[in-house]
Write a protein that holds these residues in place. Structure first.
Motif: not given
Length: 243
Positions: A167-169, A186-190, A195-199, A172-174
């Protein structure tokens, strides 16, 4: 303007802080017309959405109804109908027995399916690896099946911590696609890499939806982002753990 309540939506939003509610406000303000900017709560404290939750609910429910329905419903349509409409427009199978949360899950899964179809095999593999690493980093033993296979096999109903992260992915992308900025999560590096890849791919999915003749109406440009964000907020309240 009416004062809206909704058993699926109002209690949830009343538990959320200003930062979590602000994207909903921004989605509403993105519309060419809305009643929010002239509401007493917004005019008094526009930067404190938690003080005018009823007005936010009213706007979402009003956008969710068609013009004819709203002529006779001062508070718009029930939030369940908003979610059902979004699901049906995305061609997500829903039934009368589905809960709102189950329908939201179906919507998130559909967006993720469309995202994965936009990605190359190499991009999917990298996404699987990063998502698995993100889970290991927070001790989530979750499903051992790669994310792309889990989503694309069809009929999956997301649940637990997996639902929270997915849901966060999507949310965030939307937000990045519609508002030009991601969510403050708040998210770990991975997971940040996920998140960046899905956007990008989800942004392409939304572009396709906006240009589709049958679902390109201005109301859907509000209801789809809002439903995705509400789905994220619901999961965040259910699983209050670090991403």
């Amino acid at each position: 303007m009416g004062v809206a309540t909704d058993h699926d939506l109002t209690p949830l939003l009343n538990q959320c802080g200003d930062e979590d509610l602000q994207p909903l406000v921004d989605y509403i303000l993105n519309a060419s017309t809305n009643d929010l900017t002239t509401s007493p709560g917004y005019e008094a404290r526009p930067g404190a959405p938690s003080t005018y939750v009823s007005e936010i609910v009213y706007e979402i429910k009003t956008f969710g109804g068609n013009t004819f329905a709203n002529m006779f419903r001062e508070d718009g349509v029930p939030y369940r109908e908003v979610v059902t409409d979004v699901a049906e427009r995305l061609k997500v199978q829903v039934s009368e027995d589905d809960t709102v949360e189950e329908m939201e899950s179906g919507i998130l899964t559909k967006v993720l399916e469309d995202m994965l179809e936009k990605m190359s095999p190499e991009e999917r593999q990298r996404l699987d690896e990063e998502f698995a690493e993100a889970g290991r980093a927070v001790g989530d033993k979750g499903a051992t099946v790669p994310l792309s296979i889990l989503i694309l096999q069809g009929g999956v109903r997301l649940s637990g911590f997996m639902a929270y992260r997915l849901a966060a992915i999507v949310a965030n992308a939307v937000a990045r696609a519609v508002l030009g900025r991601g969510l403050s999560v708040g998210a770990n590096a991975a997971l940040m890499r996920v998140l960046g890849m899905a956007a990008g791919p989800i942004g392409w999915v939304l572009t396709g939806l906006w240009t589709a003749i049958d679902i390109a109406g201005p109301a859907f440009r509000v209801t789809l982002p809002c439903v995705c964000h509400v789905a994220f907020l619901r999961q965040k309240q259910a699983y209050k753990v670090a991403l």
